[in-house]
Design a protein around this motif. Sequence first.
Motif, mmCIF file in Angstrom:
data_model
loop_
_atom_site.group_PDB
_atom_site.id
_atom_site.type_symbol
_atom_site.label_atom_id
_atom_site.label_comp_id
_atom_site.label_asym_id
_atom_site.label_seq_id
_atom_site.Cartn_x
_atom_site.Cartn_y
_atom_site.Cartn_z
ATOM 1 N N ARG A 15 -9.816 -9.066 -13.595
ATOM 2 C CA ARG A 15 -8.700 -10.136 -13.641
ATOM 3 C C ARG A 15 -7.923 -9.351 -14.646
ATOM 4 O O ARG A 15 -8.266 -9.052 -15.709
ATOM 5 C CB ARG A 15 -9.414 -11.346 -14.263
ATOM 6 C CG ARG A 15 -8.369 -12.695 -14.273
ATOM 7 C CD ARG A 15 -9.169 -13.866 -14.582
ATOM 8 N NE ARG A 15 -8.120 -15.099 -14.631
ATOM 9 C CZ ARG A 15 -7.378 -15.330 -15.539
ATOM 10 N NH1 ARG A 15 -7.649 -15.011 -16.840
ATOM 11 N NH2 ARG A 15 -6.546 -16.474 -15.472
ATOM 12 N N ALA A 16 -6.627 -10.000 -14.564
ATOM 13 C CA ALA A 16 -5.581 -9.778 -15.673
ATOM 14 C C ALA A 16 -5.031 -10.882 -16.174
ATOM 15 O O ALA A 16 -4.652 -11.885 -15.267
ATOM 16 C CB ALA A 16 -4.445 -8.854 -15.187
ATOM 17 N N ALA A 17 -5.088 -10.976 -17.322
ATOM 18 C CA ALA A 17 -4.657 -12.441 -17.887
ATOM 19 C C ALA A 17 -3.404 -12.140 -18.753
ATOM 20 O O ALA A 17 -3.234 -11.309 -19.749
ATOM 21 C CB ALA A 17 -5.834 -13.094 -18.776
ATOM 22 N N ALA A 18 -2.465 -13.271 -19.201
ATOM 23 C CA ALA A 18 -1.181 -13.303 -19.962
ATOM 24 C C ALA A 18 -1.594 -13.974 -21.124
ATOM 25 O O ALA A 18 -1.949 -15.299 -21.285
ATOM 26 C CB ALA A 18 -0.082 -13.861 -19.077
ATOM 27 N N GLY A 41 -3.061 -15.965 -15.282
ATOM 28 C CA GLY A 41 -3.113 -14.606 -14.638
ATOM 29 C C GLY A 41 -4.091 -14.820 -13.448
ATOM 30 O O GLY A 41 -4.185 -15.797 -12.648
ATOM 31 N N GLU A 51 -1.255 -4.040 -15.481
ATOM 32 C CA GLU A 51 -0.050 -4.695 -16.093
ATOM 33 C C GLU A 51 0.813 -5.329 -14.930
ATOM 34 O O GLU A 51 1.554 -6.191 -15.027
ATOM 35 C CB GLU A 51 0.827 -3.675 -16.838
ATOM 36 C CG GLU A 51 0.409 -3.183 -17.904
ATOM 37 C CD GLU A 51 1.201 -2.300 -18.858
ATOM 38 O OE1 GLU A 51 2.216 -1.748 -18.496
ATOM 39 O OE2 GLU A 51 0.848 -1.639 -19.547
ATOM 40 N N VAL A 54 -0.614 -8.967 -13.716
ATOM 41 C CA VAL A 54 -0.447 -9.873 -14.606
ATOM 42 C C VAL A 54 1.155 -10.217 -14.531
ATOM 43 O O VAL A 54 1.294 -11.337 -14.295
ATOM 44 C CB VAL A 54 -0.697 -9.650 -16.075
ATOM 45 C CG1 VAL A 54 0.398 -8.719 -16.794
ATOM 46 C CG2 VAL A 54 -0.861 -10.924 -16.668
ATOM 47 N N GLU A 57 1.381 -11.956 -11.037
ATOM 48 C CA GLU A 57 0.702 -13.537 -11.036
ATOM 49 C C GLU A 57 1.686 -14.486 -11.760
ATOM 50 O O GLU A 57 1.770 -15.483 -11.459
ATOM 51 C CB GLU A 57 -0.803 -13.225 -11.824
ATOM 52 C CG GLU A 57 -1.668 -12.585 -10.850
ATOM 53 C CD GLU A 57 -2.394 -13.528 -9.844
ATOM 54 O OE1 GLU A 57 -2.098 -14.796 -9.609
ATOM 55 O OE2 GLU A 57 -3.051 -12.730 -9.170
ATOM 56 N N VAL A 68 5.194 -7.132 -19.689
ATOM 57 C CA VAL A 68 3.905 -6.915 -20.568
ATOM 58 C C VAL A 68 4.714 -6.020 -22.042
ATOM 59 O O VAL A 68 5.287 -4.984 -21.747
ATOM 60 C CB VAL A 68 3.081 -5.703 -19.807
ATOM 61 C CG1 VAL A 68 1.840 -5.451 -20.928
ATOM 62 C CG2 VAL A 68 2.349 -6.670 -18.818
ATOM 63 N N TYR A 92 -6.484 -8.190 -21.000
ATOM 64 C CA TYR A 92 -5.578 -9.263 -21.662
ATOM 65 C C TYR A 92 -4.371 -8.543 -22.101
ATOM 66 O O TYR A 92 -4.332 -7.472 -22.759
ATOM 67 C CB TYR A 92 -6.461 -9.940 -22.872
ATOM 68 C CG TYR A 92 -7.504 -10.662 -22.083
ATOM 69 C CD1 TYR A 92 -7.349 -12.148 -21.910
ATOM 70 C CD2 TYR A 92 -8.591 -10.177 -21.848
ATOM 71 C CE1 TYR A 92 -8.404 -12.865 -21.185
ATOM 72 C CE2 TYR A 92 -9.797 -10.996 -21.303
ATOM 73 C CZ TYR A 92 -9.478 -12.481 -21.219
ATOM 74 O OH TYR A 92 -10.547 -13.238 -20.443
ATOM 75 N N TYR A 93 -3.248 -8.921 -21.691
ATOM 76 C CA TYR A 93 -1.969 -8.661 -22.207
ATOM 77 C C TYR A 93 -0.947 -9.616 -22.761
ATOM 78 O O TYR A 93 -1.126 -10.657 -22.562
ATOM 79 C CB TYR A 93 -1.075 -8.137 -20.816
ATOM 80 C CG TYR A 93 -1.790 -6.978 -20.100
ATOM 81 C CD1 TYR A 93 -1.701 -5.776 -20.167
ATOM 82 C CD2 TYR A 93 -2.710 -7.484 -19.011
ATOM 83 C CE1 TYR A 93 -2.266 -4.588 -19.558
ATOM 84 C CE2 TYR A 93 -3.446 -6.451 -18.218
ATOM 85 C CZ TYR A 93 -3.229 -5.103 -18.636
ATOM 86 O OH TYR A 93 -3.758 -4.094 -17.829
#
Length: 156
Positions: A15-18, A41, A51, A54, A57, A68, A92-93
């Motif tokens: 997973r990518a999260a913002a 995300g 990058e 996210v 998403e 990002v 996490y970004y």
Amino acid sequence: MDINFRVENQRFNHRAAAVIIKDGHLLIHRNVRDDFWALPGGRIRLMEPGEAAVIREIKEELGLAAEVSRFLSVHENFFTYDEVSFHEVGFYYEVTVLDEMTVTSEEFFGVEGQELVYRFIPLEELSTVTLYPVQLQTMLEAGKWDRLFRDNEKTS
């Protein structure tokens, strides 16, 4: 194809999260049937940089253009959801939304429909919500990403 697979009653998820902070508020979301919150995300696709995932998403869920600002951390998370044991690796970004986005105390839905509900929570009120992964709240409160908060204060 999402990097997500199931083996019997276990699932791996990438997973990518913002981390989106505006005017001293953190953007969080939850599924309407859940009683806990997380960062916006989603799943990273095979051969897709985190990058790009996210940013994609945020566009899919909220209809907003974003970029990002920097990579914050990677976190390995183990949890059970709907009777399935998850092994999740999350990137996490720090994300900056390029489109107009109003900070509101009201919950709202994104462009995908009414399954995910969003809200902005004041940073000083983070402890009043259940935020997953549990370690995320600790990282935020412990100042792991303190530069993010300091930079936000200068522009708010």
